[in-house]
Motif scaffolding. Structure first.
Motif, PDB file in Angstrom:
ATOM      1  N   LEU A  99      -1.458   6.992  -2.754  1.00 12.73           N
ATOM      2  CA  LEU A  99      -0.248   7.758  -3.036  1.00 12.73           C
ATOM      3  C   LEU A  99      -0.641   9.215  -3.302  1.00 12.73           C
ATOM      4  N   GLY A 145      -4.435   4.562   2.288  1.00 15.52           N
ATOM      5  CA  GLY A 145      -3.050   4.397   1.847  1.00 15.52           C
ATOM      6  C   GLY A 145      -2.813   4.831   0.411  1.00 15.52           C
ATOM      7  N   GLY A 176       0.860  -1.172   0.000  1.00 13.29           N
ATOM      8  CA  GLY A 176       0.000   0.000   0.000  1.00 13.29           C
ATOM      9  C   GLY A 176       0.897   1.222   0.000  1.00 13.29           C
ATOM     10  N   ARG A 177       0.726   2.104   0.989  1.00 17.11           N
ATOM     11  CA  ARG A 177       1.622   3.257   1.055  1.00 17.11           C
ATOM     12  C   ARG A 177       2.761   3.024   2.051  1.00 17.11           C
ATOM     13  N   LEU A 198       2.121   7.744   9.938  1.00 13.62           N
ATOM     14  CA  LEU A 198       3.289   7.901   9.064  1.00 13.62           C
ATOM     15  C   LEU A 198       3.138   9.059   8.085  1.00 13.62           C
ATOM     16  N   TYR A 199       1.918   9.226   7.546  1.00 13.42           N
ATOM     17  CA  TYR A 199       1.749  10.171   6.440  1.00 13.42           C
ATOM     18  C   TYR A 199       0.598  11.161   6.641  1.00 13.42           C
ATOM     19  N   PRO A 219       6.284   1.775   3.240  1.00  9.24           N
ATOM     20  CA  PRO A 219       7.561   1.287   2.725  1.00  9.24           C
ATOM     21  C   PRO A 219       8.052   0.109   3.566  1.00  9.24           C
ATOM     22  N   VAL A 232       8.463   6.559  -4.141  1.00  9.55           N
ATOM     23  CA  VAL A 232       7.054   6.308  -4.484  1.00  9.55           C
ATOM     24  C   VAL A 232       6.119   6.793  -3.380  1.00  9.55           C
ATOM     25  N   VAL A 233       6.434   6.464  -2.144  1.00  8.24           N
ATOM     26  CA  VAL A 233       5.471   6.713  -1.055  1.00  8.24           C
ATOM     27  C   VAL A 233       5.834   7.923  -0.189  1.00  8.24           C
ATOM     28  N   GLY A 234       7.022   8.450  -0.366  1.00 12.48           N
ATOM     29  CA  GLY A 234       7.474   9.556   0.496  1.00 12.48           C
ATOM     30  C   GLY A 234       8.110   9.016   1.765  1.00 12.48           C
ATOM     31  N   LYS A 235       8.949   9.847   2.383  1.00  9.81           N
ATOM     32  CA  LYS A 235       9.598   9.423   3.629  1.00  9.81           C
ATOM     33  C   LYS A 235       8.594   9.558   4.769  1.00  9.81           C
ATOM     34  N   PRO A 236       8.372   8.504   5.515  1.00  8.14           N
ATOM     35  CA  PRO A 236       7.357   8.587   6.566  1.00  8.14           C
ATOM     36  C   PRO A 236       7.810   9.436   7.752  1.00  8.14           C
ATOM     37  N   CYS A 292      -5.447   1.555  -1.079  1.00  9.61           N
ATOM     38  CA  CYS A 292      -4.624   2.439  -1.918  1.00  9.61           C
ATOM     39  C   CYS A 292      -5.438   3.531  -2.607  1.00  9.61           C
TER      40      CYS A 292
END
Lengths: 511, 97
Positions: free
Chosen positions: B71, B69, A417-418, B40-41, A420, A478-482, B15
């Motif tokens: 992108l 999740g 998914g997102r 995380l994001y 890493p 791809v997902v960015g640094k968390p 996703c």
């Protein structure tokens, strides 16, 4: 002095030798086999009677096995009964805990259970522990399968009473993970055998009593104190689920195929080699991709080890794997095979993975393929906590086998998914990077710089070899640094290494 | 662009991100976010949503997003589509930046 039968014995001599003086036999039991089986002192009418007879007390440690994985009923049923009977402050030391064990949350809240030891933890129970929604008197102790077996054997994990579900059992306790009908079979009882051997008291739970003697047995009657018949011990259809699934996911299969190519090129793929595939879709699927090469080149494995799948059984039945050493069955086919194939042999947790005995099977292992939830640029692997810091996996035999195998292959997608999977630093250390030789992902293979010869062999075979830093960068691109996770200051679990030493601490997560 | 109704884009699939936009009084842009990768994001997702709203030149809007999740590229596309739908606009501007 004379003994009861009138023969002269010197009490001083007997004492010097540490012997007691013989006393005349009590009245002989003249009942028939059938009559004895009816009246024997081991067979209990109910679980409650068995718990009482085994002498459970507040503060004791009880143990279970996880051979039924998500389909286990025994742990919940026993803890429920113990709670109803009013016991408190019990330590539950199961060989692992799964999604099935969510009811433990309630029994922790009501004070029945106050400590846990396990290989892993998942689902609602794991969530509650990580988020401090339940309070235990001490952090959970996580051990690897080899670590647990050796801790039980050396006394650092003392079990007062083991409650073990078995697929067949006679009235005296000769027990096995298989039966003739094939119902409620888990196959190998490898982890349970250690509990049966070392626990002070052993209670077996079974659905249907087998005629005496139920031999050959995984657990011998001489290790068993009580037997109780229950309605159901587990749902064997749930053994092959989650981490032990038979994957059809194309990305898993692609990773498995690359891993198979890497193993074939590694220099360890030789006649007489030995192999283990750990849990996880891609890891288990590697077997499917080395099969063709084995039959084509006439290469056979001397043994396959570990959690055993239908895929390993197939190789064994084709003659490509000589012996199967099975500590735990991962599906119904493995259970059937351990019952029917003489070359498919049950081994216990210590024979499998004792870190202290060179005779344990992991010490003879050439190749192991293992999964990872995340792996860092030092090749350290986490299989216990998720990217959010919450406990959601199990150590299993990961560090045991990784440490001992000549070639340790880690398989993982680059991202899930997102999330890493190749990161700067793993959230929880389970297996140290110095023993992990290569990482196979869906976008390339990274070889540990400690093993330059492996990188050369893989490159010579035309495989895509990258540095692990490159793989991390590709993931972050791809997902960015968390962001860094935020943890509280309360340790909720301690991870131990196979030798039983503290390796890492898991803190509570903060929302 | 001017909002004339509520707009929705995206799904609850893994996703992907489900984005709902509602017109509000005033000039404020608010974001209500739930994400499977919040720890995380979460900050990054919020940032991308606000950036996209700004690029579309919309204000006075409340964004409710449920992320599974996705992108950044997916998040941008879903936010932009939801806004376009809310504005009943077909000025998609499907060009590569």
């Amino acid at each position: 002095m004379k003994n009861d039968i009138g023969h002269e014995i010197s009490p001083a001599l007997a004492k010097k030798l540490g012997l007691q003086v013989h006393k005349k036999a009590t009245v002989k039991d003249t009942a028939t086999l059938a009559e004895r089986l009816q009246k024997n002192g081991k067979l209990m009418d109910s679980l409650e009677d068995a718990i009482r007879a085994a002498g459970l007390k507040d503060g004791m440690t009880i143990s279970f096995h996880h051979h039924f994985r998500d389909g286990d009923y025994v742990l919940n049923d026993v803890v429920k009964k113990i709670s109803e009977m009013g016991y408190k402050d019990i330590t539950v030391a199961s060989s692992s805990l799964s999604n099935a064990h969510a009811p433990l949350v309630e029994y922790i809240k009501n004070g029945t259970v106050t400590a846990l030891q396990s290989s892993g933890c998942r689902g609602k129970l794991a969530d509650a522990i990580s988020k401090c929604e339940v309070t235990l008197k001490q952090p959970v102790i996580f051990r690897s399968h080899g670590g647990r077996a050796s801790a039980i054997a050396n006394g650092s994990l003392h079990i007062d009473i083991a409650f073990l579900g078995v697929a067949s059992c006679d009235a005296l306790g000769n027990a096995s993970g298989t039966n003739e009908s094939g119902e409620s079979m888990c196959g190998s009882l490898g982890y349970a055998r250690v509990d049966a051997r070392y626990a002070d008291k052993v209670v077996l739970l079974t659905e249907k009593l087998a005629p005496y003697p139920n031999l050959p047995a995984s657990i011998p009657a001489t290790d068993v104190d009580y037997v109780v018949k229950v309605d159901a011990i587990g749902d064997s259809s749930k053994i092959s689920s989650g981490a032990t699934r038979y994957t059809k996911n194309p990305r898993d299969l692609m990773i498995a195929e690359s891993a198979a190519k890497a193993i074939i090129a590694s220099g360890y793929f030789k006649d007489g080699f030995s192999i283990q595939t750990g849990s996880g879709g891609a890891a288990l699927a590697v077997t499917r991709f080395i099969e063709g090469e084995m039959s084509e080149k006439g290469i056979t494995a001397d043994f396959a080890l570990g959690g055993i799948t239908s895929q390993i059984v197939k190789l064994h039945e084709q003659g490509l794997v000589k012996k199967v050493l099975d500590v735990q069955g991962f599906d119904g086919e493995a259970a059937r095979s351990i019952r029917d194939n003489p070359g498919h042999i049950e081994i216990d947790g210590n024979q499998y993975a004792s870190p202290f005995n060179e005779g344990s099977a992991i010490h003879q292992l050439d190749v192991v393929i293992l999964s990872a939830l995340e792996i860092d640029t030092h090749f350290n692997v986490n299989v216990l906590t998720g990217s959010d810091g919450i406990i959601r996996g199990a150590i299993g035999g990961h560090p045991d086998t990784a440490e001992c195998a000549a070639l340790t292959v880690i398989v993982s997608p680059l991202i899930r998914g997102r999330i890493p999977c190749v990161v700067d630093k793993v959230g929880c250390l389970i297996t140290e990077g110095s023993v992990c030789d290569m990482l196979v992902t869906d976008v390339g293979i990274a070889v540990n710089p400690r093993r330059p010869e492996l990188a050369d062999r893989l490159k010579a075979a035309g495989l895509t070899v990258k540095t692990i830093e490159q793989l991390r960068d590709e993931a972050y691109a791809v997902v960015g640094k968390p962001d860094d996770l935020k943890f509280g200051d309360k340790p909720v679990a301690v991870v131990t290494d196979p030798q039983g030493r503290a390796l890492d601490v898991i803190y509570n997560v903060v929302q | 662009m001017k909002l004339v109704k509520n707009g929705t884009a995206g799904t609850m699939e893994s996703c992907d991100i489900l984005v709902q936009v509602e017109k509000t009084d005033g000039k404020k842009v608010s974001v209500e976010l739930d994400s499977s990768v919040m720890s995380l994001y979460g900050n990054k997702i919020r940032e991308v949503i606000l950036e996209t709203v700004k690029e579309c030149g919309v204000s006075g809007v409340k964004i409710v997003a449920v992320d599974k999740g996705a992108l950044d590229c997916t998040i941008r596309a879903r936010v932009k589509t939801a806004l376009l739908r809310a504005c009943e606009s077909t000025e998609y501007g499907w060009n590569v930046k």
